[in-house]
Scaffold this motif. Structure first.
Motif, mmCIF file in Angstrom:
data_model
loop_
_atom_site.group_PDB
_atom_site.id
_atom_site.type_symbol
_atom_site.label_atom_id
_atom_site.label_comp_id
_atom_site.label_asym_id
_atom_site.label_seq_id
_atom_site.Cartn_x
_atom_site.Cartn_y
_atom_site.Cartn_z
ATOM 1 N N GLU A 1 -25.544 48.107 28.948
ATOM 2 C CA GLU A 1 -26.783 47.800 28.230
ATOM 3 C C GLU A 1 -27.329 49.037 27.520
ATOM 4 O O GLU A 1 -27.803 48.953 26.368
ATOM 5 N N GLU A 2 -27.268 50.191 28.168
ATOM 6 C CA GLU A 2 -27.742 51.427 27.539
ATOM 7 C C GLU A 2 -26.897 51.765 26.313
ATOM 8 O O GLU A 2 -27.417 52.153 25.261
ATOM 9 N N TYR B 1 -25.201 49.702 24.463
ATOM 10 C CA TYR B 1 -25.499 48.664 23.460
ATOM 11 C C TYR B 1 -26.813 48.972 22.744
ATOM 12 O O TYR B 1 -26.887 48.928 21.511
ATOM 13 N N ASN B 2 -27.831 49.314 23.525
ATOM 14 C CA ASN B 2 -29.150 49.580 22.944
ATOM 15 C C ASN B 2 -29.190 50.874 22.140
ATOM 16 O O ASN B 2 -29.951 50.990 21.169
ATOM 17 N N ASN B 3 -28.367 51.848 22.527
ATOM 18 C CA ASN B 3 -28.358 53.139 21.837
ATOM 19 C C ASN B 3 -27.455 53.164 20.605
ATOM 20 O O ASN B 3 -27.532 54.107 19.812
ATOM 21 N N PRO C 1 -26.792 50.222 18.253
ATOM 22 C CA PRO C 1 -26.810 48.860 17.690
ATOM 23 C C PRO C 1 -25.987 48.711 16.420
ATOM 24 O O PRO C 1 -25.393 47.657 16.177
#
Length: 274
Positions: free
Chosen positions: A110-111, A113-115, A117
Motif C-alpha cells: 500500500e505504501e 502504491y500510494n507513493n 501513483p
C-alpha cells in the motif's frame, strides 16, 4: 537422414549409433533424453530426431574447426569469463535464497502504491463484469437478467448452476478485475470505443442468428485511470522484491570488497613512471 532403430538395448554393451569423424554417439547418450514409459514408436521418433541434430551439430563443429584460425579457436578467455559469470550468478542466487527477506506485507504494498501513483496508470480498460452466451432457442432473457443482477455469493452460485446447464460460454468476474479486451473477444460485434461502451450503461443485451448475449458491467476503469491496488498487487510485490534484490546484492558486493580491504586480499599497483 535419421537412423531408425528399435527400443532400448537390453545388452550391457554401449553400442555406437552414429559417428562424425572421430566423434561417436552412443546409445546410452540417446537413452538419457527418452522419458520413462514412452512408447516404442515415440522412442524411435525422438531418438532419430536427436541423432539427426547431433550429426548436424558435429558436422558444423567440424566445418568451423577446419575454417577458423588457431587464434579464432582459442576460447580460453571467453570460457573463463563465462565460468566466472556463472559462478557469481549461482553464488548470488544462493545468497538471495538463504539471506534475503522475501516477505512483502500488505502495508508495504500500500505504501509503494500510494507513493508511486504515476507508475500504475492503466494501459487498457479493465472491468468487473459478468458475461453469458446462451443458444437463442434456450435463452430466457428476463430470467438471465435477474440472475446476472444478483452479485451476492448465493446469486453467483445460482447463476453458475444455470450457466452450467444452458450457457455456451460464461465469464463471471464480479469480484475480479479483468481486461475489457479479453471480455470483448466474446462479443458478436467489435466495440469501437471502450469509453463510450463502458460509460453509457451497465447492462447490454446482444443477439446474432444463433445466440443471446448479456453483459453486465459491475465496475470499470478506463485507459490512463489509476489502476485499483488489487489489480496491480502482484506487480507491486515483484517491484518491491526486485528493488530489495538490487540493494541486497549491492550490499553484498560492498561487504566483500570491505572484507578484501580489511584482510588485504588484493593489491593495486602503482604504474606511474618517474
Amino acid at each position: 537422414m535419421a537412423i531408425i532403430f528399435a527400443g532400448c538395448s537390453t545388452e550391457n554393451t554401449d553400442e555406437p549409433l552414429a559417428s562424425v569423424g572421430e566423434k561417436v554417439l552412443y546409445r546410452s547418450k540417446v537413452d538419457e533424453i527418452l522419458p520413462k514409459g514412452i512408447s516404442a514408436e515415440d522412442s524411435i521418433s525422438m531418438s532419430n530426431n536427436y541423432i539427426d541434430k547431433w550429426i548436424k551439430q558435429e558436422l558444423l563443429i567440424q566445418k568451423a574447426d577446419e575454417n577458423l584460425s588457431i587464434d579464432q579457436k582459442d576460447l580460453r578467455e571467453e570460457l573463463e569469463e563465462y565460468r566466472n559469470s556463472l559462478i557469481i550468478y549461482k553464488y548470488k542466487n544462493e545468497l538471495i535464497k538463504q539471506r534475503m527477506d522475501t516477505i512483502v506485507t500488505n502495508q508495504q504494498i500500500e505504501e509503494f502504491y500510494n507513493n508511486n501513483p504515476s507508475n500504475f496508470n492503466l494501459n487498457y480498460s479493465i472491468v468487473k463484469a459478468t458475461f453469458v452466451m446462451i443458444p437463442g432457442d434456450l435463452a430466457d432473457p428476463e430470467l438471465v437478467k435477474s440472475l446476472v443482477a444478483d452479485t451476492s455469493p448465493e446469486g453467483l452460485d445460482e447463476l453458475r448452476d444455470y450457466c452450467g446447464q444452458y450457457a455456451k460460454r460464461v465469464n463471471i468476474s464480479a469480484d475480479e478485475w479483468i481486461s475489457f479486451q479479453m471480455l470483448e473477444k466474446n462479443f458478436p460485434n467489435k466495440v469501437e470505443d471502450d469509453e463510450t461502451f463502458l460509460t453509457q450503461q451497465k447492462l447490454y443485451e446482444m443477439n446474432d442468428s444463433n445466440y443471446y448475449y448479456i453483459v453486465s458491467i459491475h465496475d470499470y476503469k478506463l485507459t490512463n485511470d489509476l489502476a485499483p491496488i488489487e489489480f496491480v498487487r502482484n506487480n507491486i510485490k515483484n517491484l518491491i522484491l526486485n528493488q530489495r534484490k538490487i540493494k541486497f546484492l549491492k550490499e553484498i558486493e560492498e561487504n566483500i570488497y570491505t572484507e578484501g580491504v580489511r584482510k588485504k586480499k588484493f593489491r593495486i599497483y602503482d604504474t606511474k613512471t618517474n
